[in-house]
Design an enzyme around this catalytic site. Sequence first.
Site, PDB file in Angstrom:
ATOM      1  N   GLY A   1       0.894  -5.217   1.158  1.00  0.00           N
ATOM      2  CA  GLY A   1      -0.270  -5.341  -0.302  1.00  0.00           C
ATOM      3  C   GLY A   1       0.005  -5.833  -1.679  1.00  0.00           C
ATOM      4  O   GLY A   1      -0.312  -6.001  -2.072  1.00  0.00           O
TER       5      GLY A   1
ATOM      6  N   LEU B   1       0.459  -0.906   0.472  1.00  0.00           N
ATOM      7  CA  LEU B   1      -0.026  -0.039   0.208  1.00  0.00           C
ATOM      8  C   LEU B   1       0.673   1.637  -0.048  1.00  0.00           C
ATOM      9  O   LEU B   1       2.279   1.267   0.937  1.00  0.00           O
ATOM     10  CB  LEU B   1      -0.819  -0.643   1.461  1.00  0.00           C
ATOM     11  CG  LEU B   1      -1.728  -1.006   1.880  1.00  0.00           C
ATOM     12  CD1 LEU B   1      -3.522  -0.473   2.611  1.00  0.00           C
ATOM     13  CD2 LEU B   1      -2.354  -1.419   0.234  1.00  0.00           C
TER      14      LEU B   1
ATOM     15  N   ASN C   1       3.965  -7.683   6.419  1.00  0.00           N
ATOM     16  CA  ASN C   1       4.799  -7.331   7.442  1.00  0.00           C
ATOM     17  C   ASN C   1       4.874  -5.951   8.561  1.00  0.00           C
ATOM     18  O   ASN C   1       4.647  -4.837   8.852  1.00  0.00           O
ATOM     19  CB  ASN C   1       6.264  -7.170   7.070  1.00  0.00           C
ATOM     20  CG  ASN C   1       6.026  -5.617   6.274  1.00  0.00           C
ATOM     21  OD1 ASN C   1       5.246  -6.170   5.279  1.00  0.00           O
ATOM     22  ND2 ASN C   1       7.242  -5.213   5.867  1.00  0.00           N
ATOM     23  N   GLU C   2       3.359  -6.229   7.876  1.00  0.00           N
ATOM     24  CA  GLU C   2       2.314  -4.678   8.557  1.00  0.00           C
ATOM     25  C   GLU C   2       2.570  -4.719  10.291  1.00  0.00           C
ATOM     26  O   GLU C   2       2.864  -3.215  10.544  1.00  0.00           O
ATOM     27  CB  GLU C   2       0.911  -4.714   8.468  1.00  0.00           C
ATOM     28  CG  GLU C   2       0.455  -4.931   7.299  1.00  0.00           C
ATOM     29  CD  GLU C   2       0.620  -6.132   6.187  1.00  0.00           C
ATOM     30  OE1 GLU C   2       0.833  -6.987   6.626  1.00  0.00           O
ATOM     31  OE2 GLU C   2      -0.223  -6.221   5.284  1.00  0.00           O
TER      32      GLU C   2
HETATM   33  C1  LIG Z   1      -4.098  -0.029   9.044  1.00  0.00           C
HETATM   34  C2  LIG Z   1      -4.649  -1.249   8.016  1.00  0.00           C
HETATM   35  C3  LIG Z   1      -3.320  -1.821   7.468  1.00  0.00           C
HETATM   36  C4  LIG Z   1      -3.705  -1.694   5.960  1.00  0.00           C
HETATM   37  C5  LIG Z   1      -2.146  -3.243   5.599  1.00  0.00           C
HETATM   38  C6  LIG Z   1      -1.302  -2.568   5.193  1.00  0.00           C
HETATM   39  C7  LIG Z   1      -0.746  -3.041   3.888  1.00  0.00           C
HETATM   40  C8  LIG Z   1       0.844  -2.051   3.239  1.00  0.00           C
HETATM   41  O1  LIG Z   1       0.782  -2.539   2.846  1.00  0.00           O
HETATM   42  S1  LIG Z   1       1.423  -1.085   4.508  1.00  0.00           S
HETATM   43  C9  LIG Z   1       3.089  -0.645   3.231  1.00  0.00           C
HETATM   44  C10 LIG Z   1       3.713  -1.512   3.452  1.00  0.00           C
HETATM   45  N1  LIG Z   1       5.388  -1.785   2.817  1.00  0.00           N
HETATM   46  C11 LIG Z   1       6.273  -2.318   3.387  1.00  0.00           C
HETATM   47  O2  LIG Z   1       6.857  -1.664   4.601  1.00  0.00           O
HETATM   48  C12 LIG Z   1       7.643  -1.910   2.398  1.00  0.00           C
HETATM   49  C13 LIG Z   1       7.972  -0.268   2.495  1.00  0.00           C
HETATM   50  N2  LIG Z   1       9.257  -0.488   1.497  1.00  0.00           N
HETATM   51  C14 LIG Z   1      10.175  -0.894   1.660  1.00  0.00           C
HETATM   52  O3  LIG Z   1      10.817  -1.661   2.631  1.00  0.00           O
HETATM   53  C15 LIG Z   1      11.240  -0.744   0.647  1.00  0.00           C
HETATM   54  O4  LIG Z   1      10.764   0.559   0.387  1.00  0.00           O
HETATM   55  C16 LIG Z   1      10.922  -1.696  -0.545  1.00  0.00           C
HETATM   56  C17 LIG Z   1      12.309  -2.676   0.157  1.00  0.00           C
HETATM   57  C18 LIG Z   1      10.110  -1.995  -1.512  1.00  0.00           C
HETATM   58  C19 LIG Z   1      12.467  -1.375  -1.489  1.00  0.00           C
HETATM   59  O5  LIG Z   1      13.895  -0.798  -0.975  1.00  0.00           O
HETATM   60  P1  LIG Z   1      14.742   0.109  -1.916  1.00  0.00           P
HETATM   61  O6  LIG Z   1      14.407   0.051  -4.119  1.00  0.00           O
HETATM   62  O7  LIG Z   1      15.873   0.666  -0.967  1.00  0.00           O
HETATM   63  O8  LIG Z   1      13.856   1.935  -1.761  1.00  0.00           O
HETATM   64  P2  LIG Z   1      13.096   2.500  -1.447  1.00  0.00           P
HETATM   65  O9  LIG Z   1      13.531   2.165   0.060  1.00  0.00           O
HETATM   66  O10 LIG Z   1      14.639   3.659  -1.173  1.00  0.00           O
HETATM   67  O11 LIG Z   1      12.439   3.224  -1.390  1.00  0.00           O
HETATM   68  C20 LIG Z   1      12.362   4.222  -2.852  1.00  0.00           C
HETATM   69  C21 LIG Z   1      11.269   5.696  -2.668  1.00  0.00           C
HETATM   70  O12 LIG Z   1       9.722   4.557  -2.298  1.00  0.00           O
HETATM   71  C22 LIG Z   1       8.912   5.477  -0.947  1.00  0.00           C
HETATM   72  N3  LIG Z   1       8.295   3.956  -0.927  1.00  0.00           N
HETATM   73  C23 LIG Z   1       8.978   2.505  -0.182  1.00  0.00           C
HETATM   74  N4  LIG Z   1       7.916   1.561   0.161  1.00  0.00           N
HETATM   75  C24 LIG Z   1       6.999   2.982   0.252  1.00  0.00           C
HETATM   76  C25 LIG Z   1       5.776   2.538   0.634  1.00  0.00           C
HETATM   77  N5  LIG Z   1       4.809   1.343   0.077  1.00  0.00           N
HETATM   78  N6  LIG Z   1       4.939   3.647  -0.441  1.00  0.00           N
HETATM   79  C26 LIG Z   1       5.010   4.876  -0.750  1.00  0.00           C
HETATM   80  N7  LIG Z   1       6.042   5.204  -0.671  1.00  0.00           N
HETATM   81  C27 LIG Z   1       7.382   3.922  -0.249  1.00  0.00           C
HETATM   82  C28 LIG Z   1      10.502   5.532   0.084  1.00  0.00           C
HETATM   83  O13 LIG Z   1       9.801   6.375   0.858  1.00  0.00           O
HETATM   84  C29 LIG Z   1      11.304   6.308  -1.132  1.00  0.00           C
HETATM   85  O14 LIG Z   1      10.857   7.868  -0.941  1.00  0.00           O
HETATM   86  P3  LIG Z   1      12.215   8.669  -1.371  1.00  0.00           P
HETATM   87  O15 LIG Z   1      12.847   8.685  -0.457  1.00  0.00           O
HETATM   88  O16 LIG Z   1      10.784  10.056  -1.974  1.00  0.00           O
HETATM   89  O17 LIG Z   1      12.494   8.912  -2.981  1.00  0.00           O
END
Ligand SMILES: CCCCC/C=C/C(=O)SCCNC(=O)CCNC(=O)[C@H](O)C(C)(C)COP(=O)(O)OP(=O)(O)OC[C@H]1O[C@@H](n2cnc3c(N)ncnc32)[C@H](O)[C@@H]1OP(=O)(O)O
Length: 303
Positions: free
Chosen positions: A154, A109, A178-179
């Site tokens: 997600g 998400l 991993n929520e």
């Molecule tokens: C409340 C009810 C529950 C709802 C259920 C929720 C479900 C979900 O899906 S919550 C989201 C969970 N996702 C994560 O925990 C993943 C987080 N991201 C990562 O672990 C990593 O980004 C990666 C492994 C997916 C990729 O790693 P890498 O290639 O090293 O890229 P970066 O970490 O440097 O990220 C680049 C850029 O993207 C932004 N970002 C990463 N994930 C998200 C995200 N899920 N949503 C929005 N933005 C995300 C990150 O902040 C970086 O942004 P900038 O610094 O602006 O470049």
Amino acid sequence: MALLAGLRVPARSLLRAGARLRDAALGRWERAAGGGGDGARSFGSQRVLVEPDAATGVAVMKLWNPPVNSLSLDLLTELVISLEKLENEKTFRGIILTSDLPGIFSAGLDLTEMCGRNPAHYAEYWKALQELWLRLYQTHLVVIAAINGASPAGGCLLALSCDYRVLADNPKFIIGLNETLLGIVAPFWFKDTMINTIGHRATERALQLGLLFRPAEALQVGVVDQVVPEGQVQGAALSAMTQWLAIPDHARQLTKSMMRKATADRLLTQREADIQNFVSFLSRDSIQKALQVYLEKLRQKKG
Ligand SMILES: CCCCC/C=C/C(=O)SCCNC(=O)CCNC(=O)[C@H](O)C(C)(C)COP(=O)(O)OP(=O)(O)OC[C@H]1O[C@@H](n2cnc3c(N)ncnc32)[C@H](O)[C@@H]1OP(=O)(O)O
């Protein structure tokens, strides 16, 4: 950092600039040449490229929402539209769901849709996610996930909603719900989707600990069905598709519906309550704070 004409430019900015250029060049994916066999034309939207092959009845659907294929409201909407379009075309029997971004299937998400917005936005966002899950989970088409990158939360839900999962063998390509690591809770239908795939005990452990599995572990626990060398994911997914498409459609479709209907109905009967739960959970100060801290950590990671 990358060096560009003597200037130090963050690599990520280059990726984004490249992404924008490619977007403009492709004119929202509507390429005249098309990628599909048998004269079928590629179609799709800004964030979802569909390469249909009318000869085999299989379409490859590629996610492209840089930098990490997070499930933004726009991406969710575009995915539903593309899926609906393929479902309505009698020619198509199967979809390979994959990513067009190197190293990332989907980061799950979009945290920016869940932070610092208003309740109406949270409700709209959650409804769109429900919509995608209901459609993907119940589609009569065979859907095989060709997981060519990391797939947390997600992203993992997307994969679990498919009929079969092939994961590329790279230790960075982690997958799981991993929520809890973010201080949030996977909703019941995420949990049910995982239980239906790997069973109750394995799901309980995975969810409480917020486990992100590497390929070998993911295969062992059953989160994925096959692990193959990087570069062979799409080929392996297409081979698996042949097996699934060898089964008479009506028998396979009725069986899929029989296996999945109760799980989907559980959400359908309480959709509105589920949206309200999400909105009130997300509106808590403590949750907003936890998400902001997590997002900040992600942003600082590369610094
Ligand atoms: C409340 C009810 C529950 C709802 C259920 C929720 C479900 C979900 O899906 S919550 C989201 C969970 N996702 C994560 O925990 C993943 C987080 N991201 C990562 O672990 C990593 O980004 C990666 C492994 C997916 C990729 O790693 P890498 O290639 O090293 O890229 P970066 O970490 O440097 O990220 C680049 C850029 O993207 C932004 N970002 C990463 N994930 C998200 C995200 N899920 N949503 C929005 N933005 C995300 C990150 O902040 C970086 O942004 P900038 O610094 O602006 O470049």
